[in-house]
Structures are given as structure tokens and as C-alpha cells.
Design an enzyme around this catalytic site. Sequence first.
Site, PDB file in Angstrom:
ATOM      1  N   LYS A  45       0.874  -1.178   0.000  1.00  0.00           N
ATOM      2  CA  LYS A  45       0.000   0.000   0.000  1.00  0.00           C
ATOM      3  C   LYS A  45       0.910   1.226   0.000  1.00  0.00           C
ATOM      4  O   LYS A  45       1.982   1.224   0.621  1.00  0.00           O
ATOM      5  CB  LYS A  45      -0.884   0.011   1.250  1.00  0.00           C
ATOM      6  CG  LYS A  45      -1.642   1.321   1.490  1.00  0.00           C
ATOM      7  CD  LYS A  45      -2.709   1.581   0.420  1.00  0.00           C
ATOM      8  CE  LYS A  45      -3.377   2.958   0.598  1.00  0.00           C
ATOM      9  NZ  LYS A  45      -4.367   3.234  -0.462  1.00  0.00           N
ATOM     10  N   CYS A 127      -0.368  11.518  -5.832  1.00  0.00           N
ATOM     11  CA  CYS A 127      -0.355  12.189  -4.524  1.00  0.00           C
ATOM     12  C   CYS A 127      -0.830  13.637  -4.706  1.00  0.00           C
ATOM     13  O   CYS A 127      -0.700  14.215  -5.792  1.00  0.00           O
ATOM     14  CB  CYS A 127       1.039  12.150  -3.915  1.00  0.00           C
ATOM     15  SG  CYS A 127       2.313  12.696  -5.041  1.00  0.00           S
TER      16      CYS A 127
HETATM   17  C1  LIG Z   1      -5.750   9.235  -4.102  1.00  0.00           C
HETATM   18  C2  LIG Z   1      -4.705   9.385  -3.030  1.00  0.00           C
HETATM   19  C3  LIG Z   1      -5.406   9.315  -1.655  1.00  0.00           C
HETATM   20  C4  LIG Z   1      -4.081  10.760  -3.169  1.00  0.00           C
HETATM   21  C5  LIG Z   1      -3.614   8.339  -3.190  1.00  0.00           C
HETATM   22  C6  LIG Z   1      -3.959   6.937  -2.721  1.00  0.00           C
HETATM   23  C7  LIG Z   1      -4.948   6.227  -3.599  1.00  0.00           C
HETATM   24  C8  LIG Z   1      -6.189   5.848  -3.148  1.00  0.00           C
HETATM   25  C9  LIG Z   1      -6.647   6.103  -1.762  1.00  0.00           C
HETATM   26  O1  LIG Z   1      -5.939   5.701  -0.788  1.00  0.00           O
HETATM   27  O2  LIG Z   1      -7.736   6.704  -1.669  1.00  0.00           O
HETATM   28  N1  LIG Z   1      -7.079   5.223  -3.966  1.00  0.00           N
HETATM   29  C10 LIG Z   1      -6.764   4.937  -5.284  1.00  0.00           C
HETATM   30  O3  LIG Z   1      -7.580   4.359  -6.048  1.00  0.00           O
HETATM   31  N2  LIG Z   1      -5.524   5.284  -5.749  1.00  0.00           N
HETATM   32  C11 LIG Z   1      -4.614   5.934  -4.964  1.00  0.00           C
HETATM   33  O4  LIG Z   1      -3.500   6.242  -5.457  1.00  0.00           O
END
Ligand SMILES: CC(C)(C)CCc1c(C(=O)O)[nH]c(=O)[nH]c1=O
Length: 308
Positions: A45, A127
Site C-alpha cells: 500500500k 499524490c
Molecule cells: C488518491 C490518493 C489518496 C491521493 C492516493 C492513494 C490512492 C487511493 C486512496 O488511498 O484513496 N485510492 C486509489 O484508487 N488510488 C490511490 O493512489
Amino acid sequence: IDFKTTMANAEFPSIFLNASGVNCMTVTEMDEMINAACTGGVVTKSATPQQREGNPQPRYYQLEHGSINSMGLPNEGFPYYLDYVTKEHAKPTILSVAGLKMSDNIELLHKIQASDYTGLTELNLSCPNVIGKPQVAYDFEETDALLAEIFSFYTKPLGVKLPPYFDLVHFDQMATILNKYPLTHINTVNSVGNGLWIDIDTEKVVIKPKQGFGGLGGTMILPTALANVRAFRQRLNPSIKIIGTGGVTSGADVFMHLLCGADMVSVGTALLHEGVGIFQRLTDELTTIMAEKGYTSIEDFRGKVQDF
Ligand SMILES: CC(C)(C)CCc1c(C(=O)O)[nH]c(=O)[nH]c1=O
């Protein structure tokens, strides 16, 4: 059939990985990925400097043809994942990192550079950026500046996780930037940003965070994923490998990602639904397709999708 793949200094026994975020939050989940049949290894993750609870639930919802999520980067924190990937494992690891601001990204990569970890790292360019600006990967100047600073000190294997692009000029602009840097790979695509779904009985959106806006995954994003894999394969230096992610639920989907030029294939939404048994199924289905076509190696068809 030999599905072994080498990226940088890592030899993956299979082409299959989990999409970061799915089945990779804890040691238990990461070990399950590594110990499962037909997996190449595990992608963690995306780690942030400190542990995060993430967004309030419901923050993930399964749709008929995919998923929508606004998890909010829940994770055990960078030290937890650095500790895990630095340990010996039966298969390679990819350490995914996501700063909540530019300085986080630089700080995390300095820590990895200074650590005993020699494996692959993947910087999540979805990010967030400064308020009022789009995610970093949609801010070309910011991406260029960030990679320039990183590669002024970082010498270990590094790839980037990219959101989907939807304009051919954006493929050109992003590939021009990426080709300037000694990246081991790109991982494309991340979820399709800011979709929305509604439960018509309640007339409410289906996830709580961000007024229901969330990243889309699963079957419905496969055409977008294939386009991004092909577009970057056509534009990037051959030295930059591609992990194809997005919409994979069958051997045929894997076959299409490989035809577009993917070196490895990762699975998110379908992995969450089916569990790690999916990797044996995808392997069997891909093997059947290859046998029917008389292919004995992925090199017989990788990147060889034909124009009409
Ligand atoms: C969207 C962010 C929270 C900035 C990064 C983590 C992430 C998330 C998340 O942790 O919400 N979900 C996704 O489908 N892709 C991601 O890269």
C-alpha cells in the site's frame, strides 16, 4: 510457460502483482500475496510518513462493472513497509510511497536511499499537490521538478505510478518528461479519478468522503488502461518497463495488456472480489489463449498489437 520477468535487479517468478492498495495493507496480506500461487511478488500500500486511518467509511463500493473508492491513503506508515520490504522474502517486493506534500516525497526517498532496502520503489504520482493545483501527475512542471530533485540523489530502482491520461498531447508531454529520467518502470493506470455513483433508492451517493467522488476501477476502466499502456509503450525508452494495471478480470484482459506492451500486469478490483486465487485462474486462462494461438512465450506477442 515461463512467466518470469526481470525489472531492474528483481526477478519476478510471474508477471502478476496486486495493484497497490489491494491486499497489501498488513504483513498478513503482503505475505499472502507472496505465498500465493502464480504471483510475481507484492506491491505495498502506498506508504505515507506516518500511519493514517484514512477517510470515514463507506469509502469503497463495488459496482456492477467495477469499483469506486476514496480510501484516503489509510496505511501503517512508512517505517512499517520499509521494515517489511527490507526483510528477506520468497519473491520481490515493490515499496509504494505517497507523500501528502512535495517535501514528504523527497523525505521518503532520502530515507529509502539511506536504508538497506535494495529492491524496487514506486512513487505514487497521484499524490496531492498544493491546494488549488491538480494531483502532481496532472501538473507536468511539478512532476518534472520532483523527478529532477529525486534523481539528483536517488540511485536505487525507482518507478512511478501514474493516473490515466485522456489526451494524446498529454501522453506526449508526460512521456517527454519521463524519458529524461532513469526510471525502472511506470505503473499505469491508477484509478480513473473522481467518478460518482448514486443509490437511486436513497438518492444518495454511495461513498461518504468527497461528496461521493472517488477513483474508478475494474472492468469499466479496461479500455482506458489499455490505451495508457499502449500510448506509453509507443513513447517511452525501451529501458523503462511497464506494469499494466486497470480492469483486469480475465486471461483475455491480461492478453490485451501484454499486446499493448505491458511487462507485468497488476490486479486490483478483481483481486479484492476474488482473492489471491485469481492469479492461478488468470495464469490458466492466459496459458490457454497462448496455446490456442501457438505462442510459446510472451515475447511472441508482447507489444505487437496491430493497427486496424
Ligand atoms: C488518491 C490518493 C489518496 C491521493 C492516493 C492513494 C490512492 C487511493 C486512496 O488511498 O484513496 N485510492 C486509489 O484508487 N488510488 C490511490 O493512489
